[in-house]
Design an enzyme around this catalytic site. Sequence first.
Site, short mmCIF file in Angstrom:
data_model
loop_
_atom_site.label_atom_id
_atom_site.label_comp_id
_atom_site.label_asym_id
_atom_site.label_seq_id
_atom_site.Cartn_x
_atom_site.Cartn_y
_atom_site.Cartn_z
N GLU A 40 42.05 42.86 41.64
CA GLU A 40 41.02 42.01 41.08
C GLU A 40 39.73 42.34 41.83
O GLU A 40 39.71 42.30 43.07
CB GLU A 40 41.40 40.53 41.29
N ARG A 267 55.38 41.66 50.40
CA ARG A 267 54.03 42.07 50.74
C ARG A 267 53.94 42.42 52.22
O ARG A 267 54.78 42.02 53.02
CB ARG A 267 53.01 41.01 50.36
N LYS A 277 42.05 38.05 50.64
CA LYS A 277 40.66 38.39 50.34
C LYS A 277 39.76 37.17 50.47
O LYS A 277 38.62 37.28 50.88
CB LYS A 277 40.57 38.95 48.92
P1 ATP Z 1 44.70 38.63 48.20
O1 ATP Z 1 45.81 37.67 48.47
O2 ATP Z 1 44.26 39.40 49.39
O3 ATP Z 1 43.55 38.03 47.44
P2 ATP Z 1 45.64 39.61 45.74
O4 ATP Z 1 47.08 39.82 45.50
O5 ATP Z 1 45.04 38.44 45.10
O6 ATP Z 1 45.37 39.72 47.28
P3 ATP Z 1 44.84 41.70 44.04
O7 ATP Z 1 43.53 42.36 43.93
O8 ATP Z 1 45.32 40.90 42.90
O9 ATP Z 1 44.77 40.84 45.34
O10 ATP Z 1 45.94 42.76 44.47
C1 ATP Z 1 46.16 43.96 43.79
C2 ATP Z 1 47.56 44.41 44.04
O11 ATP Z 1 47.81 44.57 45.43
C3 ATP Z 1 48.56 43.38 43.53
O12 ATP Z 1 49.56 44.06 42.79
C4 ATP Z 1 49.14 42.78 44.77
O13 ATP Z 1 50.47 42.42 44.58
C5 ATP Z 1 48.98 43.90 45.81
N1 ATP Z 1 48.85 43.34 47.15
C6 ATP Z 1 47.93 42.43 47.56
N2 ATP Z 1 48.15 42.10 48.85
C7 ATP Z 1 49.21 42.81 49.27
C8 ATP Z 1 49.94 42.91 50.51
N3 ATP Z 1 49.59 42.19 51.58
N4 ATP Z 1 51.00 43.75 50.56
C9 ATP Z 1 51.34 44.48 49.48
N5 ATP Z 1 50.72 44.44 48.30
C10 ATP Z 1 49.66 43.61 48.18
MG MG Z 2 46.01 38.77 42.75
#
Ligand code: ATP
Ligand code: MG
Length: 569
Positions: A40, A267, A277
Amino acid sequence: MTEENSQPAETGKDFIREIVAQDLAADTHGGKVITRFPPEPNGYLHIGHAKSICLNFGLAEENKGSCHLRFDDTNPTRENDEYVKAIEADVRWLGFEWSDHKFFASNYFQRLFDYAINLIEQGKAFVCDQTADEFAAFRGTPTKAGTESPFRNRSIEENLSLFKKMRDGEFDDGAKTLRAKIDMASTNIHLRDPALYRIRKVTHHRTGDQWSIYPTYDFAHCLSDAIEGITHSICTLEFAVHRPLYDWVLENLPLPQPLPKQYEFGRLNLDYTIMSKRKLLQLVNEKAVWGWDDPRMPTLSGMRRRGVTPESIRSFCSTVGVTKHDALTEMALFDHCLRDDLNKRALRAMAVIRPIRVVITNLPENYSEDLEAINNPEDEQAGTRTVPFSREIYIEETDFMEEPPKKFFRLRPGGEVRLRYAYIMKCEQVVKNADGTIDHLECTIDPDSKRGGATASRKVKGTIHWVSKTQAINAEIRLFDRLFSVPEPDKDKSGKDFTAFINPDSFQSLPNCKLEPSLSKASPEQRYQFERTGYFCVDEKDSSPETLVFNRTIALRDSWSAKQAKQKK
Ligand code: ATP
Ligand code: MG
């Protein structure tokens, strides 16, 4: 805790690679492997994302498939183009390429709208007037069934008309939602008539003011996967409970078969940092750090600026592996991967970060000599360079003690050390300023103790680095440490905000460092090991030929763990 046991011994494959291999064998998706990385664009990528990138792009590479870079831009309030550009740069920097497979969920807004109409026409979606509070109250709890919305049985015609009015901007934000009509008594709370569309009169970074309704993640994600022909939709464990909804949406619409399948993995969580984020943005907004690319941040841009190599991140991701459970990984494991990589590639150089001046009294005023130094003992190809030596040099303040303890093998009054690549030097005199501080040392060298000389094999206990004063270049050196002083800053038992645990010693500037002249040509891409001090690189933002700035990527040894162990005692 690391995840050493993540890979089954028989095949050496993690469970996702195992599934992909089975699907290929069974020809489930016509021999194709198409994955996606769906960030995102509401912040910069961090090392947790790197784990997902390595897995998704890695799977595609290994199986001659492709991996799509898809921006999941369905929430215009927090998203923008700066983030899109930064994400692209970071994925490329990590070493992955999407070629012409770059997509935006917003490209599908019209198609998603049409799919929503299709669900309404089938009687499987309805427009609901409940407020967010009512929605929550009617939803029930994991142990108690929800209650049906009073708007659930609107006619198809009324729903179609209301939904189009939602699109045309006739209602206020939050006044209505489009919901799937599934089962308010489902044991899975995500199937209790979940929202598919919300009204949000916000300008979108790509579609502008064209839309006043936006699809939810649960509606947009599975359909984007299906539209792009994704075979394996891999996400993190928190989405496991959404999977039945992912399948429900796809199974209830006319879509090309076979449908994509969702798989979840644990994760990455790292100690002494945070991986959300939203919280990273808070640090940026509150100016607790210099920006997203602050070298202490766990963001890819911050790590790059600190001098971390993409290779070390990839090697770390492969070391932690892919598992079905969440774990907390030690930053020390990452540091290990980083040192391992830097040791192989970094050029050695000499830099004195806290200088004291030394005058070698048995050398003439204009004495000058070029000595040969090895660029990288780990890499023969790296060759040698010359290092100038002269009557005045700088040594490290910490390499001299007037009244040293017993096991101090560096320089002391009357004592001797070897100068790296040069002579054995003896301290004859400590010359002080009026206030008692040391102005400089007067020393003598043994002129025959250089390599090839008569006393070259004479042993002294310590070897120290140095820089010739005449040719020395000045630089600022920035030392970085863990951003937080506790392992899990966002899980404090007393409920303190994570910002309360920012490590006050995480940054230190040393403005008067003296470097050997070869470093004047350093580029941000080149990694250095300053002998006995650590790994360094030029700061890509603040360094200029006039004012060199070097960042310490990491110390040579793990002094952090030692410090923690001491504190525990
Ligand atoms: P955040 O919690 O930091 O906002 P998010 O999951 O909302 O992370 P996205 O931009 O939606 O952020 O993430 C893109 C991809 O990265 C998703 O498929 C998510 O599952 C993966 N991802 C995010 N954080 C991690 C992590 N700590 N370990 C592994 N994969 C991750
Ligand atoms: Mg997300």
